[in-house]
Design a protein around this motif. Structure first.
Motif, PDB file in Angstrom:
ATOM      1  N   PHE A 148       0.840  -1.203   0.000  1.00  0.00           N
ATOM      2  CA  PHE A 148       0.000   0.000   0.000  1.00  0.00           C
ATOM      3  C   PHE A 148       0.874   1.251   0.000  1.00  0.00           C
ATOM      4  O   PHE A 148       0.696   2.150  -0.818  1.00  0.00           O
ATOM      5  N   PHE A 150       1.214   4.110  -2.780  1.00  0.00           N
ATOM      6  CA  PHE A 150       0.961   5.482  -2.322  1.00  0.00           C
ATOM      7  C   PHE A 150       2.093   6.402  -2.773  1.00  0.00           C
ATOM      8  O   PHE A 150       1.872   7.480  -3.307  1.00  0.00           O
ATOM      9  N   PHE A 192       1.940   6.963  -6.507  1.00  0.00           N
ATOM     10  CA  PHE A 192       0.890   7.937  -6.810  1.00  0.00           C
ATOM     11  C   PHE A 192       1.407   9.345  -6.548  1.00  0.00           C
ATOM     12  O   PHE A 192       1.218  10.259  -7.338  1.00  0.00           O
ATOM     13  N   PHE A 193       2.035   9.467  -5.396  1.00  0.00           N
ATOM     14  CA  PHE A 193       2.497  10.781  -4.969  1.00  0.00           C
ATOM     15  C   PHE A 193       3.530  11.325  -5.954  1.00  0.00           C
ATOM     16  O   PHE A 193       3.468  12.478  -6.374  1.00  0.00           O
ATOM     17  N   LEU A 241       1.785  12.328  -9.279  1.00  0.00           N
ATOM     18  CA  LEU A 241       0.984  13.552  -9.210  1.00  0.00           C
ATOM     19  C   LEU A 241       1.878  14.776  -9.019  1.00  0.00           C
ATOM     20  O   LEU A 241       1.601  15.848  -9.538  1.00  0.00           O
ATOM     21  N   LEU A 274      -3.323   7.292 -12.893  1.00  0.00           N
ATOM     22  CA  LEU A 274      -4.613   6.667 -13.179  1.00  0.00           C
ATOM     23  C   LEU A 274      -4.429   5.256 -13.736  1.00  0.00           C
ATOM     24  O   LEU A 274      -5.156   4.336 -13.366  1.00  0.00           O
ATOM     25  N   ALA A 312      -3.740   3.057 -10.967  1.00  0.00           N
ATOM     26  CA  ALA A 312      -4.952   2.769 -10.194  1.00  0.00           C
ATOM     27  C   ALA A 312      -5.801   1.714 -10.884  1.00  0.00           C
ATOM     28  O   ALA A 312      -6.233   0.740 -10.262  1.00  0.00           O
ATOM     29  N   TYR A 328       7.196   3.459   8.479  1.00  0.00           N
ATOM     30  CA  TYR A 328       7.720   3.978   7.214  1.00  0.00           C
ATOM     31  C   TYR A 328       8.857   4.962   7.439  1.00  0.00           C
ATOM     32  O   TYR A 328       9.876   4.920   6.753  1.00  0.00           O
ATOM     33  N   LEU A 379       5.822  11.404   5.374  1.00  0.00           N
ATOM     34  CA  LEU A 379       4.766  11.625   4.391  1.00  0.00           C
ATOM     35  C   LEU A 379       3.686  12.550   4.927  1.00  0.00           C
ATOM     36  O   LEU A 379       2.653  12.725   4.302  1.00  0.00           O
ATOM     37  N   VAL A 405      -5.332   9.850   5.187  1.00  0.00           N
ATOM     38  CA  VAL A 405      -4.684   8.562   4.937  1.00  0.00           C
ATOM     39  C   VAL A 405      -5.106   7.542   5.991  1.00  0.00           C
ATOM     40  O   VAL A 405      -5.385   6.383   5.677  1.00  0.00           O
ATOM     41  N   PHE A 458      -9.283   5.129  -6.506  1.00  0.00           N
ATOM     42  CA  PHE A 458      -9.286   6.472  -7.076  1.00  0.00           C
ATOM     43  C   PHE A 458      -9.397   7.528  -5.983  1.00  0.00           C
ATOM     44  O   PHE A 458      -8.889   8.624  -6.117  1.00  0.00           O
ATOM     45  N   LEU A 469      -7.859   7.170  -3.262  1.00  0.00           N
ATOM     46  CA  LEU A 469      -6.466   7.301  -2.814  1.00  0.00           C
ATOM     47  C   LEU A 469      -5.733   8.307  -3.687  1.00  0.00           C
ATOM     48  O   LEU A 469      -4.985   9.154  -3.178  1.00  0.00           O
ATOM     49  N   VAL A 470      -5.959   8.231  -5.001  1.00  0.00           N
ATOM     50  CA  VAL A 470      -5.342   9.220  -5.887  1.00  0.00           C
ATOM     51  C   VAL A 470      -5.806  10.617  -5.486  1.00  0.00           C
ATOM     52  O   VAL A 470      -5.018  11.559  -5.413  1.00  0.00           O
ATOM     53  N   VAL A 488      -4.056  11.702  -2.280  1.00  0.00           N
ATOM     54  CA  VAL A 488      -2.684  12.126  -2.564  1.00  0.00           C
ATOM     55  C   VAL A 488      -2.689  13.507  -3.216  1.00  0.00           C
ATOM     56  O   VAL A 488      -1.878  14.382  -2.877  1.00  0.00           O
ATOM     57  N   TYR A 491      -0.909  16.881  -1.840  1.00  0.00           N
ATOM     58  CA  TYR A 491       0.050  17.661  -2.610  1.00  0.00           C
ATOM     59  C   TYR A 491      -0.376  19.118  -2.719  1.00  0.00           C
ATOM     60  O   TYR A 491       0.444  20.031  -2.613  1.00  0.00           O
ATOM     61  N   LEU A 494       3.702  19.229   3.973  1.00  0.00           N
ATOM     62  CA  LEU A 494       2.921  18.096   3.506  1.00  0.00           C
ATOM     63  C   LEU A 494       2.046  17.584   4.643  1.00  0.00           C
ATOM     64  O   LEU A 494       2.545  17.284   5.723  1.00  0.00           O
ATOM     65  N   PHE A 534      -1.912  15.469   5.528  1.00  0.00           N
ATOM     66  CA  PHE A 534      -3.188  14.896   5.107  1.00  0.00           C
ATOM     67  C   PHE A 534      -4.243  15.102   6.184  1.00  0.00           C
ATOM     68  O   PHE A 534      -5.254  14.446   6.206  1.00  0.00           O
TER      69      PHE A 534
END
Lengths: 487, 534
Positions: free
Chosen positions: A400, A404, A407-408, A411, A420, A423, A477, B70, B131, B173, B175-176, B179, B183, B192, B194
């Protein structure tokens, strides 16, 4: 002959090479011990191998915060990236060795030579990761591959294994040829083999050498694309993974890919100023690789084949880090390392559980061979489940966090279409990962009791390490990422 | 005090403990699970004593950095919107475990799944970090997948996969989108994060979306689709009939809570975080809601299986909740939020009763029943009350919620937020609800008693008790709804202002208890001044 031939041995910072030397010596040591051991009695060899790898891991750990330097006449580069990759490789090697013994015994191929071969293969992989010299990368790749060719064909009585070894050898040799040919073009156009040199030289040159350089890059990409099984250079992957002994497939899917990605990373970095040329190519490759891997996996019935296609798909995912890095040099390296680490842990975990299917010389990797695992060895079933959840990308697992991060990265650098695609592909992949999880954790089987071999203590520990690792690197992490970044 | 963490992780800890017990001790495992859910419920009641309904701030909050690299934090907090949902979850979990005591296969795994599911749901209602919310949101998938897959009916494999793939497809999606929000927060503040509270702070001033107005609808829909799948709303609902029909009894009970994660998410994220694009999306959302109301009702009327009727009726009822929420009026929001609780209670009692029937006969098809009224009178009486609540008869909780939601919808339509015709159509949904529910009741309870049903026994003491408790809540919610609605009001009004106010005039959440203290002090001081200068 007044002018004597003079060859200056470059000064070498031995401490930097220590981890690799330890692994190589352990391999030799294991090989010697193997000669004196009775056949089928490999515990001592396993012990020596794992011990050596742990030692090497410690050496790497101590090296982590040293400054960046090149040694041995610029042939060897010590930097946090290389050290982290080596660390991952050593981990992979140790885990593979740990679950191999019981598998090989069940498979009736308990050859002691396997262990030295794994270790030397690891040496090759480690060399690939810690140099910026193209020829040394090639050298590392060959050391890695030659041992792998032998290991893939280890199950000599099985036609599939033979086929797998031959396929891997022929295509691998072909790919090495491409890589070497590419290197020669780069050398021809820049006059150097060192990547730093290459990247600085070409910038001062006119456009005249650019086509040659690009041609060289394309050829190298094909060579490494084969090792990392990017579409369209992936066709060998499912066949070879299925045919080779499970532990070898596991090593192939992880160590050889990690090393090849590390080399690719360094090469593409050096060609950063040419990003406008290779980014579109890599993007297309990434998209193709993700879709081809995932769609092909949907219809497979053999777990090793599924994992083969899954490894292709994952290779596509990780390319996003490369693309993002081309736009912003601060992005990507961390994601790459983290993704490779989590990918290795969950893939080895999955292969380790699948290897339990082997019994009395039979392979047993069909989906239905896993049926009833929850009854026979609940822990293995849970471990497989966690690995699958992580491969899908469900929290709280490393898979995950890896996705993540990708994705980050995508973007952040404006490559949102790639995010996309990633995804969409994650969704496609759910189906086949669930099929594996279902086979092991849900389905019953009338004769399953007989099919699965009992879990050895070392396999249990491998599963435990993978499960703990997959979840641990997600929850912790921050320390993990700073460790990988060499901080 | 770490009350919220305790509530969230108590079931998970219990699940892990149960996993250590040997499979053979089925009885101990069942008792353990019951104790664990009961204990969680008792602890969660503590929220009521600590909760200050006069404030819309997040209360009892816990905020610790988690993945600092993060910008992810471990941030929990409760407000008027989540308060009742948390209590609903802990309460219905007790019911779900209690009605599953007859499970015989793989008891340990079953109970562990239930408890993990409870933890995940509680976590998503309490998370204030996007998150962290996502982590809990996704953690519901695996236990539910297992529940369907191992203990489900005939078509369980397909149903389970359908459930997971649908939900995952939506949420990846999201999750996108998450993110993307993180950002943008990084771009706006240079840090940064969330954290919902921090992001909303920037949204409230209008700075957040100032440079990204074209992206706003995309991220809105990234969230909305995931949450609409979960809700479920037309046309993303097709997983729910299979899930309800193939799950073990506890499955639909827990998923009647789980679907609230969808509407809760819409209330919590889609309204306050996307105020600029919201007016454009409201007509679409309301249209989907109304289609869901009518379509669900019509399809429900022709189902041969009680559980499938319930599934489509859920689609219809969730439509009312969506209508209330996206009317963006005080009254509609209140109705929508209140209807979440009602639907949880009503759906649970119906599923429970259907489950009792299933335990007796092993079927939920109408063709196997008929004339049960004389055979099982108590069962029929309880079923009638539950059914009337579902239809929305005045005096039951269902009436209050749906009525308010529709009034809200009318208000919005009069203010030209969307077409009045939509609301007119939605009203027919209420009529249709009566149709399918009464038709179901008729097919089950009237007519000839089937020969092989003559041996069916009526409900026993414990079963009556379980259903009876829920009946109490149905009537309580219908006769004295203020008990439940009052604590929500402040939070809902603040949410409304966040979503409809102009940039700069939108309120912001604060999550410190210091805020409440400060407010109390101010009121106190004002009172004192008033005394001094009469």
């Amino acid at each position: 002959m007044d002018k004597a031939f003079h060859f200056a041995i470059p000064s070498i910072e031995w401490s930097a090479l220590l981890p690799i030397i330890i692994v190589a010596l352990t391999g030799i040591c294991a090989f010697v011990v193997e000669m004196f051991q009775p056949k089928r009695e490999n515990s001592l060899i396993v012990g020596i191998s794992v011990g050596g790898l742990i030692l090497s891991g410690v050496a790497l750990f101590l090296q982590m915060d040293q400054p960046v330097f090149a040694t041995a006449g610029e042939l060897f580069l010590r930097d946090p990236f290389g050290t982290s990759i080596q660390f991952i490789l050593v981990l992979i090697s140790a885990l593979t060795i740990l679950f191999s013994e019981s598998y090989l015994r069940e498979k009736r191929i308990p050859f002691g030579e396997f262990y030295p071969l794994v270790l030397w293969s690891t040496v090759g992989a480690m060399i690939m990761a810690t140099t910026s010299n193209l020829l040394v990368i090639f050298l590392g790749l060959e050391i890695l591959s030659v041992s792998l060719y032998v290991m893939a064909g280890m199950s000599r009585s099985e036609e599939k294994s033979e086929e797998s070894a031959l396929k891997y050898f022929l295509l691998g040799a072909f790919a090495s040829g491409f890589l070497l040919y590419g290197i020669s073009f780069v050398y021809g156009s820049t006059g150097g083999l060192d990547l730093d040199f290459v990247s600085t030289t070409w910038a001062h040159h006119t456009d005249a050498t650019k086509p040659m350089l690009l041609f060289g890059l394309a050829l190298m990409l094909i060579g490494l694309g084969f090792k990392t099984s990017l579409v369209p250079f992936h066709q060998w992957t499912p066949d070879v993974y299925q045919g080779a002994p499970t532990n070898v497939s596991s090593f192939m899917a992880t160590a050889s890919k990690v090393a090849a990605f590390a080399a690719l990373w360094r090469i593409l970095n050096a060609f950063g100023p040419l990003a406008s040329y290779w980014v579109p190519v890599i993007s297309v490759l990434a998209i193709l690789t993700m879709f081809a891997g995932n769609f092909a996996a949907l219809v497979q019935k053999d777990v090793k084949r599924i994992l083969g296609y899954s490894s292709i798909a994952n290779a596509g995912y990780v390319l996003i880090a490369f693309i993002a890095h081309s736009k912003d040099y601060k992005v990507g390296a961390g994601s790459l390392l983290y993704f490779l680490l989590s990918y290795s842990l969950m893939t080895i975990g999955a292969f380790a559980v699948v290897s339990l299917g082997a019994k009395n010389g039979r392979e047993g990797t069909k989906l239905e061979d896993l049926n009833g695992m929850w009854k026979r060895s609940p822990f293995a079933a849970v471990a497989l489940f966690v690995c699958m959840a992580s491969l899908i990308g469900l929290p709280p697992t490393g898979g995950f966090v890896g996705k993540f991060l990708l994705f980050f990265d995508a973007l952040r650098t404006g490559f949102w279409p790639l995010a996309l695609v990633l995804a969409v592909n994650s969704v496609i992949s759910v189906y086949y990962y669930l099929a594996i999880a279902r086979a092991a954790f849900v389905a019953d089987s009338d004769e399953s009791e007989a099919k699965l071999s009992k879990m050895s203590r070392s396999s249990t520990s491998v599963c435990a390490i993978c499960v703990a690792g997959v979840i641990g690197i997600a929850i912790l992490y921050t320390p993990v990422s700073s460790f990988l970044a060499g901080r | 005090m770490m009350l919220l963490s305790v509530i969230t992780f108590l079931p998970l800890a219990a699940a892990l403990l149960l996993m250590l017990l040997p499979e053979g001790k089925a009885k101990t495992i069942k008792q353990g699970a019951l104790v664990a859910t009961g204990l969680t419920f008792l602890v969660s009641l503590g929220l009521l004593t600590k909760f200050d309904s006069g404030s819309y701030a997040f209360q009892l909050s816990e905020n610790h950095p988690w993945i600092t690299a993060l910008g992810v934090s471990y941030h929990l907090g409760v407000d008027g919107i989540s308060l009742w949902l948390v209590l609903l979850t802990t309460f219905l979990s007790v019911i779900a475990v209690a009605c599953s005591l007859k499970v015989e296969t793989r008891v340990r795994a079953f109970m562990a799944c239930m408890l993990m599911l409870e933890s995940a749901m509680l976590g998503s209602f309490l998370s204030l970090d996007l998150v962290l919310f996502f982590v809990f949101f996704e953690m519901t998938l695996i236990p539910m997948w297992l529940l369907i897959n191992i203990w489900g009916g005939e078509g369980r494999a397909k149903a389970a996969n359908k459930f997971l793939i649908y939900t995952f497809a939506g949420s990846i999606f999201m999750l996108v989108g998450i993110v993307g929000l993180g950002y943008l927060q990084f771009q706006t503040t240079g840090e940064l994060s969330f954290d919902l509270v921090k992001i909303q702070e920037q949204v409230a001033t209008g700075k957040f979306w100032a440079g990204a107005l074209t992206t706003e609808p995309f991220i809105f829909w990234a969230f909305a689709i995931a949450l609409l799948v979960k809700t479920p709303a037309f046309p993303l609902h097709t997983w729910i009939p299979d899930t309800y029909a193939e799950s073990p009894t506890a499955g639909p009970i827990l998923s009647s809570v789980m679907v609230k994660m969808g509407t809760y998410g819409l209330l919590r994220f889609c309204l306050p975080l996307f105020p600029d694009t919201l007016p454009n999306q409201v007509p679409i959302m309301v249209t989907l809601a109304v289609i869901g109301i009518v379509y669900g009702a019509i399809i429900a009327a022709v189902q041969p299986d009680m559980r499938r009727v319930m599934a489509y009726s859920s689609l219809s009822h969730m439509g009312f909740i969506l209508l209330g929420i996206f009317s963006l009026t005080r009254i509609g929001l209140l109705g929508g939020a209140y209807q979440q609780l009602n639907h949880g209670i009503t759906a649970t009692i119906l599923f429970l009763l259907i489950g009792f029937l299933y335990q007796r006969k092993g079927s939920t098809l109408f063709k196997d029943y008929g004339g049960l009224k004389s055979q099982m009178p108590i069962f029929a009486a309880l079923f009638l009350i539950a059914m009337l609540s579902s239809v929305g008869l005045p005096g039951t909780n269902g009436f209050v919620g749906e009525f308010l939601a529709m009034v809200g919808g009318f208000n919005a339509a009069y203010n030209h937020q969307f077409s009045l015709g939509l609301i007119v159509v939605a009203v027919f949904g209420v009529v249709l609800a009566a149709v399918y529910m009464l038709y179901m009741f008729q097919r089950m309870f009237y007519g000839e008693v089937k020969e092989d049903n003559k041996t069916l026994l009526d409900l026993k003491g414990p079963e009556i008790a379980l259903a009876g408790v829920l009946v109490v809540f149905i009537l309580w919610g219908g006769l004295a709804p203020n008990t439940f609605m009052n604590p929500m009001q402040t939070s809902l009004n603040a949410t409304l202002k966040m979503s409809t106010g102009k940039a700069g005039q939108r309120p912001v959440w604060t999550d410190t208890d210091a805020f409440i203290e400060a407010k109390k002090e101010t009121t106190h001081r004002l009172a004192m001044t008033a005394k001094v200068n009469p």
